[in-house]
Write a protein that holds these residues in place. Structure first.
Motif, mmCIF file in Angstrom:
data_model
loop_
_atom_site.group_PDB
_atom_site.id
_atom_site.type_symbol
_atom_site.label_atom_id
_atom_site.label_comp_id
_atom_site.label_asym_id
_atom_site.label_seq_id
_atom_site.Cartn_x
_atom_site.Cartn_y
_atom_site.Cartn_z
ATOM 1 N N HIS A 6 -39.858 -32.448 -38.690
ATOM 2 C CA HIS A 6 -39.496 -33.195 -38.338
ATOM 3 C C HIS A 6 -40.838 -34.320 -38.116
ATOM 4 C CE1 HIS A 6 -35.827 -31.290 -39.207
ATOM 5 N NE2 HIS A 6 -35.032 -32.569 -39.079
ATOM 6 N N GLY A 7 -40.691 -35.167 -38.640
ATOM 7 C CA GLY A 7 -41.557 -36.343 -38.749
ATOM 8 C C GLY A 7 -41.178 -37.268 -37.909
ATOM 9 N N TYR A 8 -41.066 -38.228 -38.071
ATOM 10 C CA TYR A 8 -40.209 -39.726 -37.656
ATOM 11 C C TYR A 8 -38.686 -39.470 -37.512
ATOM 12 C CZ TYR A 8 -44.353 -42.347 -37.346
ATOM 13 O OH TYR A 8 -45.572 -43.493 -36.846
ATOM 14 N N GLY A 9 -38.025 -39.535 -36.810
ATOM 15 C CA GLY A 9 -36.743 -39.207 -36.400
ATOM 16 C C GLY A 9 -35.830 -40.725 -37.196
ATOM 17 N N PRO A 10 -34.875 -41.367 -36.767
ATOM 18 C CA PRO A 10 -34.101 -43.042 -36.969
ATOM 19 C C PRO A 10 -34.405 -43.033 -35.449
ATOM 20 C CG PRO A 10 -32.693 -41.194 -37.115
ATOM 21 C CD PRO A 10 -33.959 -40.546 -36.896
ATOM 22 N N GLU A 11 -34.754 -44.420 -35.356
ATOM 23 C CA GLU A 11 -34.896 -45.356 -34.116
ATOM 24 C C GLU A 11 -33.970 -44.613 -33.391
ATOM 25 O OE1 GLU A 11 -36.239 -46.580 -37.374
ATOM 26 O OE2 GLU A 11 -38.009 -47.109 -36.664
ATOM 27 N N GLN A 12 -32.973 -44.434 -33.464
ATOM 28 C CA GLN A 12 -31.513 -44.831 -33.164
ATOM 29 C C GLN A 12 -31.382 -43.600 -32.804
ATOM 30 O OE1 GLN A 12 -31.813 -45.793 -35.959
ATOM 31 N NE2 GLN A 12 -31.495 -48.464 -35.797
ATOM 32 N N GLY A 13 -31.814 -42.744 -33.521
ATOM 33 C CA GLY A 13 -31.467 -40.913 -32.726
ATOM 34 C C GLY A 13 -30.966 -40.358 -34.242
ATOM 35 N N TYR A 14 -31.074 -39.564 -33.910
ATOM 36 C CA TYR A 14 -30.209 -38.299 -34.785
ATOM 37 C C TYR A 14 -28.475 -38.460 -34.999
ATOM 38 C CZ TYR A 14 -34.059 -36.547 -36.587
ATOM 39 O OH TYR A 14 -35.780 -36.170 -36.947
ATOM 40 N N ASP A 15 -28.392 -39.269 -36.022
ATOM 41 C CA ASP A 15 -26.787 -38.543 -36.101
ATOM 42 C C ASP A 15 -26.157 -37.768 -35.419
ATOM 43 O OD1 ASP A 15 -25.307 -41.335 -37.419
ATOM 44 O OD2 ASP A 15 -24.559 -40.276 -39.365
ATOM 45 N N TRP A 16 -26.932 -36.110 -35.997
ATOM 46 C CA TRP A 16 -25.991 -35.234 -35.358
ATOM 47 C C TRP A 16 -25.715 -34.948 -33.715
ATOM 48 C CZ3 TRP A 16 -29.919 -33.245 -32.489
ATOM 49 C CH2 TRP A 16 -31.124 -33.422 -33.859
ATOM 50 N N LEU A 17 -26.733 -35.159 -33.898
ATOM 51 C CA LEU A 17 -26.076 -35.929 -31.966
ATOM 52 C C LEU A 17 -25.477 -37.070 -31.155
ATOM 53 C CD1 LEU A 17 -27.279 -35.029 -29.043
ATOM 54 C CD2 LEU A 17 -29.337 -36.350 -29.080
ATOM 55 N N ILE A 29 -19.967 -38.318 -29.226
ATOM 56 C CA ILE A 29 -18.671 -38.916 -29.719
ATOM 57 C C ILE A 29 -18.211 -37.787 -29.524
ATOM 58 C CG2 ILE A 29 -17.430 -40.276 -30.721
ATOM 59 C CD1 ILE A 29 -19.984 -41.679 -31.794
ATOM 60 N N GLU A 30 -17.606 -36.867 -29.688
ATOM 61 C CA GLU A 30 -16.935 -35.965 -30.408
ATOM 62 C C GLU A 30 -16.558 -35.186 -29.296
ATOM 63 O OE1 GLU A 30 -15.430 -35.683 -32.994
ATOM 64 O OE2 GLU A 30 -13.543 -34.006 -31.825
ATOM 65 N N LYS A 31 -17.311 -34.672 -28.518
ATOM 66 C CA LYS A 31 -17.154 -33.944 -27.248
ATOM 67 C C LYS A 31 -17.236 -34.806 -26.314
ATOM 68 C CE LYS A 31 -17.660 -29.892 -29.544
ATOM 69 N NZ LYS A 31 -16.791 -28.950 -29.123
ATOM 70 N N SER A 32 -18.031 -35.968 -25.773
ATOM 71 C CA SER A 32 -17.857 -36.913 -24.776
ATOM 72 C C SER A 32 -16.867 -37.977 -24.620
ATOM 73 C CB SER A 32 -19.444 -37.437 -23.852
ATOM 74 O OG SER A 32 -19.886 -37.075 -23.494
ATOM 75 N N TYR A 33 -16.903 -38.850 -25.483
ATOM 76 C CA TYR A 33 -15.731 -39.875 -26.128
ATOM 77 C C TYR A 33 -14.890 -39.319 -26.030
ATOM 78 C CZ TYR A 33 -19.624 -42.683 -24.133
ATOM 79 O OH TYR A 33 -20.467 -43.355 -23.364
ATOM 80 N N LYS A 34 -14.473 -38.547 -27.055
ATOM 81 C CA LYS A 34 -12.525 -38.669 -27.453
ATOM 82 C C LYS A 34 -11.904 -37.798 -26.837
ATOM 83 C CE LYS A 34 -12.670 -38.547 -32.740
ATOM 84 N NZ LYS A 34 -12.863 -37.740 -34.086
ATOM 85 N N PRO A 35 -12.506 -36.858 -26.216
ATOM 86 C CA PRO A 35 -11.123 -36.628 -24.806
ATOM 87 C C PRO A 35 -11.175 -37.763 -23.671
ATOM 88 C CG PRO A 35 -13.883 -34.935 -24.777
ATOM 89 C CD PRO A 35 -13.993 -36.344 -25.805
ATOM 90 N N LEU A 36 -11.557 -38.780 -23.581
ATOM 91 C CA LEU A 36 -11.309 -40.008 -23.157
ATOM 92 C C LEU A 36 -10.577 -40.618 -23.978
ATOM 93 C CD1 LEU A 36 -14.885 -40.772 -21.342
ATOM 94 C CD2 LEU A 36 -12.739 -38.790 -20.267
ATOM 95 N N GLY A 37 -10.258 -39.803 -24.929
ATOM 96 C CA GLY A 37 -9.076 -41.111 -25.438
ATOM 97 C C GLY A 37 -10.307 -42.496 -26.320
ATOM 98 N N VAL A 38 -10.856 -42.321 -26.325
ATOM 99 C CA VAL A 38 -12.472 -43.206 -26.759
ATOM 100 C C VAL A 38 -13.145 -43.201 -28.348
ATOM 101 C CG1 VAL A 38 -14.311 -44.665 -26.049
ATOM 102 C CG2 VAL A 38 -13.198 -43.690 -23.677
ATOM 103 N N GLU A 39 -12.692 -43.842 -29.170
ATOM 104 C CA GLU A 39 -13.492 -43.932 -30.242
ATOM 105 C C GLU A 39 -14.766 -44.274 -30.163
ATOM 106 O OE1 GLU A 39 -11.768 -41.885 -33.589
ATOM 107 O OE2 GLU A 39 -10.279 -41.425 -31.869
ATOM 108 N N LEU A 40 -15.732 -43.841 -30.540
ATOM 109 C CA LEU A 40 -17.042 -44.692 -31.294
ATOM 110 C C LEU A 40 -17.134 -44.340 -32.614
ATOM 111 C CD1 LEU A 40 -18.629 -44.484 -28.249
ATOM 112 C CD2 LEU A 40 -17.203 -46.667 -28.892
ATOM 113 N N MET A 41 -17.730 -44.897 -33.172
ATOM 114 C CA MET A 41 -18.989 -44.869 -34.661
ATOM 115 C C MET A 41 -20.461 -44.652 -33.820
ATOM 116 S SD MET A 41 -17.339 -47.863 -37.287
ATOM 117 C CE MET A 41 -17.183 -49.172 -35.847
ATOM 118 N N PRO A 42 -21.025 -43.247 -34.611
ATOM 119 C CA PRO A 42 -22.679 -43.237 -34.611
ATOM 120 C C PRO A 42 -22.711 -44.334 -34.615
ATOM 121 C CG PRO A 42 -21.845 -42.053 -35.876
ATOM 122 C CD PRO A 42 -20.278 -42.982 -35.813
#
Lengths: 411, 411
Positions: B70-81, B86-99
């Motif tokens: 893996h060379g340069y990744g997205p400046e915003q971070g990898y989508d999988w992260l 979002i799935e594990k840390s925000y959804k359980p709070l009832g918070v919906e976010l997009m990557p």
């Protein structure tokens, strides 16, 4: 009401590489079967050196045990890394530095952008044209320019054209400038500066009281003897220059993130009332307050670049890329395409065939040869009609790309 | 002549933690035999979770092979992260976010400092007092203040005192402010905000058109039910708040470096002429141009925090630290020392015995108990007479430190 920094709205287009990414994605979505060869973004492709991998693992293992755990490190980087860089990378050039003059960071892009924080907005800035877009855009974003004109020149910035006419070596600016960006070996042209040329810049800067930002990210690719690897090889540079270096291209760290910035203790700039202030202290304060150091295992990996095992491994990869550069240069020349660079840098700067516009050539190359490069005009108006190919692919891909180009444009 | 950014000269003292480091070094140099227990800087001490270590190694191994490099990744971070966060840390709070609303970075300190880049200098800024010094100092450095007065308040910044009198919950500012920094669980007081309190801030911000910077670096330490972990649990927050989070304390990443910033797509700020601009786009441009993404193996390690094996391991370490917090709280209270926090945060905010000045207590604690803490006044004038202990040591060290304090000050 919260107000935005409106300088951002002056920026003309998206940053160059994301735009390339978008066009390539559109092409590959439409042509999923096409074998696209990417010689565009200057991203490395070869794995890290085995000695670097080993040190990286060792660093991770340290974090697995309480007794060797590392939390916050120094914001300036670990001394053991600064010391080995000085010992292995500067001393052989005859350059003496102190660890306090070396700031380890997560990359040269960040540093060359963030360094603007410590300088007044009213400094007059000179950049080359074509140029690494970060120098231009960060000055616009921080508010050092007016709007861009039709050509893409921003009001208030001084552009120094680098063209065939001056052999891509910019002339000293006629107007007085306070900050000068130089990048050697050059991105995008792949050209280098001689000792005499750099001496002229250092003398100019010391005489004018201006500051040189010297980007040496590609110094490891210099193959010809006598070409300076560091601005500090030039007498007087320590009183006028900051140097940026990177592990990205040297050791394949583009996805690992490590670079460094050198600010000699004696380097001064002025308050408006004429008081001298050491830039090293200001940068130290900036980094202490706005940065939290580089990942510990990454610093371990970086140190291994200079180890007995690591250094020859790293050199081998550089030679591999430079063989690509040789193949590209030879292949393009055989196809009658005029090109520059590629001898002391992993970039080949070619004149587009038939005087095509840079983005037209980009689209043609992508659509007809399935090869991705970087449009010269993306680096500035004087890059129009030029195109950058990078040497970071595999030999097979590079050869295939060159064959496709030769079939298309070869005489 | 190159001019410096003179705003840096307004800064009163060195950044708090380097100053502590200097005093501790002076003491240990003079008393090499003393066993100094450090409960000062909020730095973790426990090793990374085994699942995190494994993923970190796997990430490094990927860089050892051409096919998984893996060379340069997205400046915003990898989508999988972003997606797993979002799935594990925000959804359980009832918070919906997009990557696209989650920006991975090398740490919350950098983000909360760099975010100022995208906002106009003429915004009025409100910060708590006491406060994480970075909020104050970065606003001074960028030029949003005049000089500091004798107390340490900078002209032009609005300070919101958090004291015993208001139970460390700042009142809504009387004057109009454009940017409000909130940190919950709070550093340094260790106190939290209820849903009702946060709702008042969100309503205020939406009514005024102001922007909240919500620092949730310590959310993982919340132990009481009903306390919000994210500002986005509050209705209306997506139109007025940016949230910062960090792996530093949550998963022991202080030396690894990973954090994130959430900027909802619908969050707007204004140009001077009243045009709305999405802050997400501006930050995206900022990061694309001035940042180059987070180290790939680090992002792999961060993703493993949320894995089936990783999460319970991470929780275990948090419980370990919170047991320290319990010990400190109980021990200090038994010694008759008034203290706050320590229930939903790894920080205990204590009133210095005998009304001592914070730095006097620091020196006394260091010289007589060989315990390092953080002087409350280092976090702002209203912190004078208070002192922060952090819960990141070993049980043994924490117990020993508390015993020494009890012997010295216990009734």
């Amino acid at each position: 009401m919260t107000l935005i920094n409106e300088n951002y709205l002056k920026l003309k287009a998206g940053y160059l590489f994301p735009e390339i990414g978008r066009r390539v994605k559109a092409f590959t979505d439409a042509n999923p079967e096409a074998k696209v060869i990417r010689l565009g973004i200057g991203d490395v492709t070869r794995p890290l050196a085995p000695a670097v991998i080993k040190a990286f693992h060792d660093g991770v293992d340290d974090l697995a045990r309480g007794e060797s755990f590392h939390g916050y490190g120094p914001e300036q980087g670990y001394d053991w890394l600064s010391k080995i860089i000085i010992e292995k990378s500067y001393k052989p050039l005859g350059v003496e530095l102190m660890p306090s003059e070396v700031f380890i960071s997560d990359g040269s892009k960040c540093d060359s952008a963030n360094i603007l924080d410590i300088l007044a907005l009213d400094n007059k800035v000179a950049i080359c044209d074509p140029v690494y877009p970060v120098y231009n855009d960060t000055n616009v974003m921080i508010g050092r320019s007016g709007e861009a004109d039709d050509k893409g020149y921003y009001e208030g910035l001084v552009y120094m054209p680098c063209t065939e006419a001056n052999n891509f070596a910019p002339a000293l600016p006629k107007e007085e400038v306070d900050i000068i960006y130089l990048c050697y070996p050059n991105n995008p042209t792949g050209m280098v500066a001689t000792r005499t040329e750099l001496k002229a810049w250092v003398d100019y800067a010391n005489a004018q009281g201006s500051l040189i930002f010297f980007d040496a990210a590609y110094e490891a690719f210099i193959s010809e003897p006598g070409i300076p690897h560091s601005i500090y090889e030039i007498e007087g540079a320590k009183t006028c220059a900051i140097e940026f270096r990177s592990f990205s291209k040297t050791a394949g760290f583009t996805g690992v993130r490590c670079g460094l910035t050198v600010i000699p203790e004696q380097l001064m700039a002025l308050t408006k009332s004429g008081e001298k202030v050491a830039l090293n202290k200001l940068w130290n304060r900036r980094q202490s307050t706005k940065f939290n150091g580089v990942s510990y295992p990454v610093q371990r990996a970086a140190a291994a670049v200079y180890s007995e095992e690591g250094w020859p491994q790293v050199q081998e990869t550089i030679s591999f890329y430079m063989e690509n550069a040789r193949l590209i240069l030879a292949g393009l020349k055989a196809a009658g395409i005029t090109c520059y660079g590629g001898v002391n840098a992993p970039y080949i700067w070619l004149k587009t065939p038939e005087g095509m516009k840079s983005w037209d050539f980009f689209d043609k190359l992508l659509n007809e040869c399935h090869v991705v490069g970087t449009p010269g005009s993306g680096f500035g108006p004087s890059g129009e009609g030029y195109f950058r190919l990078s040497a970071f692919g595999s030999h097979e891909n590079v050869q295939e790309a060159i064959q496709r180009i030769q079939q298309k444009w070869g005489k």
